[in-house]
Enzyme design. Structure first.
Site, mmCIF file in Angstrom:
data_model
loop_
_atom_site.group_PDB
_atom_site.id
_atom_site.type_symbol
_atom_site.label_atom_id
_atom_site.label_comp_id
_atom_site.label_asym_id
_atom_site.label_seq_id
_atom_site.Cartn_x
_atom_site.Cartn_y
_atom_site.Cartn_z
ATOM 1 N N SER A 7 7.493 -32.852 31.174
ATOM 2 C CA SER A 7 6.729 -33.093 32.403
ATOM 3 C C SER A 7 5.907 -34.362 32.291
ATOM 4 O O SER A 7 5.402 -34.858 33.303
ATOM 5 C CB SER A 7 5.793 -31.921 32.678
ATOM 6 N N HIS A 18 13.222 -36.453 34.286
ATOM 7 C CA HIS A 18 12.285 -35.419 34.728
ATOM 8 C C HIS A 18 12.783 -34.796 36.022
ATOM 9 O O HIS A 18 12.977 -35.499 37.021
ATOM 10 C CB HIS A 18 10.889 -36.046 34.908
#
Ligand SMILES: NC(=O)c1ccc[n+]([C@@H]2O[C@H](COP(=O)([O-])OP(=O)(O)OC[C@H]3O[C@@H](n4cnc5c(N)ncnc54)[C@H](O)[C@@H]3O)[C@@H](O)[C@H]2O)c1
Length: 245
Positions: free
Chosen positions: A121, A142
């Site tokens: 993240s 991501h």
């Protein structure tokens, strides 16, 4: 071009990522340290809220394609099987020591050509690539939850990521129906772009609640009504953690 892809972790993100790349035609080997996580991941892909059976019911996938998708994913606790691939997408818990250790291990086990992507993240890609002897083939990819639905493909260029790696991963993401956007790694920041901006808002929302200006529910409602978001900052945090199940 169809690749053989290893997905590390069969949790909320790994199971969804495995599903998306398998629908796009790639052969997927999904690895987890826990056999129960693999069972749950398989069930999520099959009958989960955003799984292939639901996609058939919603007319997004034919029954044959759903069957073929399931047939393209194997689930294993044997890391060597998942390392014998063209590209890895890592989705293990957000702990830097865990990710660094896994990247080091994968660097030893994977063929030289293998590209190593992280769905972190926000950890710096520099920290992961430094654990390998292939920094040109280490990149951030991501995703957002639920992976089968959300278009996010935040591609994070590490300090030594090659153009060829970026091109390969962007092509793969676009081919899987995502919207690749390449951003720069920021070694001193957590969160690349999407999460950096999002968490700035979450911090402000928490401050508003701490100061008793409004409740969490009220903040969420105001943000939904003001910006037409599907949910507010607190709802977003809850949903992402549970896979919106
Ligand atoms: N949940 C989200 O909304 C979201 C969105 C984008 C990115 N991410 C990132 O994706 C990553 C995974 O998050 P998640 O929500 O899927 O977590 P999760 O806890 O649902 O799944 C993680 C899985 O990894 C497995 N695991 C633990 N150690 C492992 C190892 N050494 N090797 C292989 N598997 C291992 C666990 O058994 C578990 O099944 C994190 O880095 C997270 O920050 C999460």
């Amino acid at each position: 071009m169809n690749e053989r892809i290893g997905v590390m972790g069969a949790g909320v993100m790994g199971s969804g990522i495995a599903q998306v790349v398998a629908i796009a035609g790639h052969e997927v080997v999904c690895y987890d340290i826990a056999a129960e996580a693999l069972d749950k991941g398989r069930a999520t892909v099959d009958t989960g809220r955003f799984g292939v059976k639901g996609a058939v019911e919603r007319g997004k996938l034919t029954a044959d394609d759903a069957e073929a998708t399931l047939g393209r994913i194997s689930f294993t606790t044997d890391l060597d099987q998942a390392a014998d691939v063209d590209l890895v997408i890592e989705a293990v818990p957000e702990r830097l020591d865990l990710k660094v250790g896994l990247f080091r291990d994968l660097d030893r086990r994977c063929p030289e050509r293998t590209i190593l992507c992280s769905n972190s993240s926000g950890f710096p890609i520099a920290a992961l690539s430094a654990a390998t002897d292939r920094p040109d083939r280490v990149v951030g990819w991501h995703w957002a939850s639920p992976a089968p639905v959300m278009k996010l493909a935040e591609i994070v260029r590490g300090p030594k990521t090659s153009d060829e790696t970026i091109e390969t991963v962007c092509a793969l993401a676009a081919n899987a129906g995502k919207n690749p956007v390449v951003v720069k790694d920021q070694p001193r920041e957590w969160g690349y772009v999407a999460n950096r901006v999002y968490f700035a808002m979450v911090r402000e929302a928490q401050r508003v609640v701490r100061e008793e200006v409004a409740t969490r529910e009220e903040v969420d409602q105001l943000m939904v009504d003001c910006f037409r978001w599907p949910t507010g900052p607190f709802g977003m945090t809850r949903g992402a953690g549970s896979g919106w199940s």
